[in-house]
Design a protein around this motif. Structure first.
Motif, PDB file in Angstrom:
ATOM      1  N   SER A 179       0.852  -1.185   0.000  1.00  0.00           N
ATOM      2  CA  SER A 179       0.000   0.000   0.000  1.00  0.00           C
ATOM      3  C   SER A 179       0.890   1.238   0.000  1.00  0.00           C
ATOM      4  CB  SER A 179      -0.889   0.012   1.238  1.00  0.00           C
ATOM      5  OG  SER A 179      -0.085   0.107   2.415  1.00  0.00           O
ATOM      6  N   GLN A 180       0.286   2.407  -0.216  1.00  0.00           N
ATOM      7  CA  GLN A 180       1.071   3.643  -0.121  1.00  0.00           C
ATOM      8  C   GLN A 180       1.633   3.807   1.290  1.00  0.00           C
ATOM      9  OE1 GLN A 180      -1.210   7.018  -1.462  1.00  0.00           O
ATOM     10  NE2 GLN A 180      -0.887   6.537  -3.625  1.00  0.00           N
ATOM     11  N   GLU A 181       0.842   3.431   2.288  1.00  0.00           N
ATOM     12  CA  GLU A 181       1.304   3.545   3.671  1.00  0.00           C
ATOM     13  C   GLU A 181       2.497   2.639   3.917  1.00  0.00           C
ATOM     14  OE1 GLU A 181       1.294   5.289   7.392  1.00  0.00           O
ATOM     15  OE2 GLU A 181       0.030   5.790   5.658  1.00  0.00           O
ATOM     16  N   ARG A 182       2.462   1.434   3.345  1.00  0.00           N
ATOM     17  CA  ARG A 182       3.593   0.507   3.498  1.00  0.00           C
ATOM     18  C   ARG A 182       4.850   1.093   2.840  1.00  0.00           C
ATOM     19  NH1 ARG A 182       4.778  -5.166   3.297  1.00  0.00           N
ATOM     20  NH2 ARG A 182       7.052  -5.300   3.431  1.00  0.00           N
ATOM     21  N   THR A 192       6.731  11.791   8.223  1.00  0.00           N
ATOM     22  CA  THR A 192       5.758  10.794   7.767  1.00  0.00           C
ATOM     23  C   THR A 192       4.616  11.454   7.014  1.00  0.00           C
ATOM     24  OG1 THR A 192       6.280   9.370   9.646  1.00  0.00           O
ATOM     25  CG2 THR A 192       4.186   8.968   8.530  1.00  0.00           C
ATOM     26  N   ARG A 250       3.721  10.845   2.983  1.00  0.00           N
ATOM     27  CA  ARG A 250       2.411  10.402   2.480  1.00  0.00           C
ATOM     28  C   ARG A 250       1.951  11.287   1.321  1.00  0.00           C
ATOM     29  NH1 ARG A 250       0.160   9.813   8.585  1.00  0.00           N
ATOM     30  NH2 ARG A 250       0.755   7.619   8.954  1.00  0.00           N
ATOM     31  N   ARG A 309       6.405   3.606   5.116  1.00  0.00           N
ATOM     32  CA  ARG A 309       7.143   2.955   6.215  1.00  0.00           C
ATOM     33  C   ARG A 309       8.469   2.404   5.732  1.00  0.00           C
ATOM     34  NH1 ARG A 309       2.158   0.464   7.298  1.00  0.00           N
ATOM     35  NH2 ARG A 309       3.033  -1.568   6.722  1.00  0.00           N
TER      36      ARG A 309
END
Length: 376
Positions: A15-18, A37, A41, A21
């Motif tokens: 995902s974009q969130e992954r 962070t 994003r 990270r």
């Protein structure tokens, strides 16, 4: 613009969130400053939607995380080199440089390929894309300006080995177009070197691109064409490798009888003893133990539950640093357990294989696992 990053992130299953990270973890490991962070994003979203260009600084991070070239990341063709209208002096300088290629320089090229091969086996290909791209570029540059056959042949042979390794890494990263082009480069270099064994090996390996694309039957034809072109002139180890590759392609093409015959042919010619590397073709690693593991893979693909015991034996004997190979073996075990109706054991192997595939960033193994999971 932006489609490249979106596609390779999707192929990885992130995902974009992954991805955010992973960028942060990479920055901590390498002591690099990156944005907050919240800003990352926004960057990822804007990169993928074409509202922000990926800077060279972040592109270097993303290439290593995702195992892609700069052109694949940015979804754009590589920038062409400028051609000088009056560039004879530069041309002659390059020709003179290539003319003086020494045996020690060719050895350095081959040694670099070996280092990349070892790192690939232990950690996967995703973090090596920049090194491999630069390595191939240096070899191509040297070969392009080498004039006489005595200078061209050793460089061409070094390029074959590097190109086939780069192609296999590209298959693992899910970059099938890059893999195909690397195999074409390897075949041209093999023809330039007048090396039929290297040409047969590169041609047969290229069949795996077809297999991954869902054209296993066409891949079988390509492997058999490689066998036919080589005839009986190849080394026994290469002959065994070609038969084993044919067996694997036949298994994926749902040709079980042909697969069994090819396995038997491989077993009849593979050299005995512990030696695994072909003396004439350094890209080939095969002995009786490797062939037994390959046979287990083929039988697992054919749905033969009898492959379980031999696969566990192979797993126990495997070097634990070969993370990607271990993941592949566990996927085979899951197939074999599934064929026997042992669903809990199959699930256990799938979970362990997925952890290993995630460590190496193997898109190819993730795809295999996704297909397998859909049957469970």
């Amino acid at each position: 613009m932006g489609a490249g990053l979106r596609n390779v992130r999707g192929a990885r299953g992130w995902s974009q969130e992954r991805l955010v990270r992973e960028i942060e973890q990479f920055a901590r490991r390498h002591v690099i400053d990156v944005a907050s962070t919240a800003s990352l994003r926004v960057y990822v979203s804007e990169w993928e939607n074409g509202r922000r260009a990926i800077s060279d600084r972040y592109a270097a991070i993303l290439r290593r995380l995702l195992g892609v070239t700069d052109a694949e990341l940015r979804d754009s063709p590589s920038s062409p080199e400028l051609t000088l209208a009056d560039g004879y002096e530069e041309l002659l300088s390059r020709i003179d440089s290539a003319r003086t290629v020494s045996a020690s320089m060719v050895k350095a090229f081959n040694d670099q390929t070996e280092v990349l091969r070892m790192m690939d086996r232990e950690r996967g290909a995703s973090g090596l894309v920049d090194q491999m791209t630069g390595h191939l570029a240096r070899l191509e540059e040297t070969l392009t300006f080498a004039v006489l056959p005595s200078a061209r042949r050793p460089v061409a042979l070094a390029l074959v080995g590097a190109s086939t390794l780069a192609a296999w890494q590209a298959i693992d990263a899910g970059a099938v177009d890059r893999a195909w082009r690397h195999y074409e480069l390897a075949k041209r270099a093999a023809r330039d070197a007048e090396a039929p064994m290297h040409l047969a090996h590169a041609t047969a390996e290229q069949a795996y691109v077809l297999m991954e694309a869902g054209r296993a039957a066409l891949g079988v034809e390509l492997v058999r064409e490689a066998q036919h072109s080589l005839g009986r002139s190849g080394s026994p180890r290469l002959q065994a490798w070609l038969h084993a590759a044919e067996a694997e392609l036949c298994a994926h093409a749902e040709m079980p009888d042909d697969a069994q015959r090819a396995l038997d042919a491989a077993a009849s010619v593979v050299p005995s003893g512990p030696e695994e590397r072909d003396a004439d073709l350094s890209s080939i690693f095969l002995n009786g133990g490797h062939l037994a593991r390959w046979r287990g893979h083929v039988l697992a693909m054919l749905g033969d539950g009898g492959a379980v015991s031999s696969l566990y034996d192979a797993l126990e004997a495997m070097d634990p640093t070969f993370v990607r190979a271990q993941a592949g073996l566990r996927i085979d075990l899951a197939h074999a357990h599934l064929a026997r109706g042992e669903y809990d054991d199959a699930q256990t192997q799938v979970r362990q294989a997925r952890l290993l595939a995630n460590r190496t960033g193997s898109v190819r193994q993730r795809r295999r696992l996704d297909r397998l999971s859909s049957k469970m």
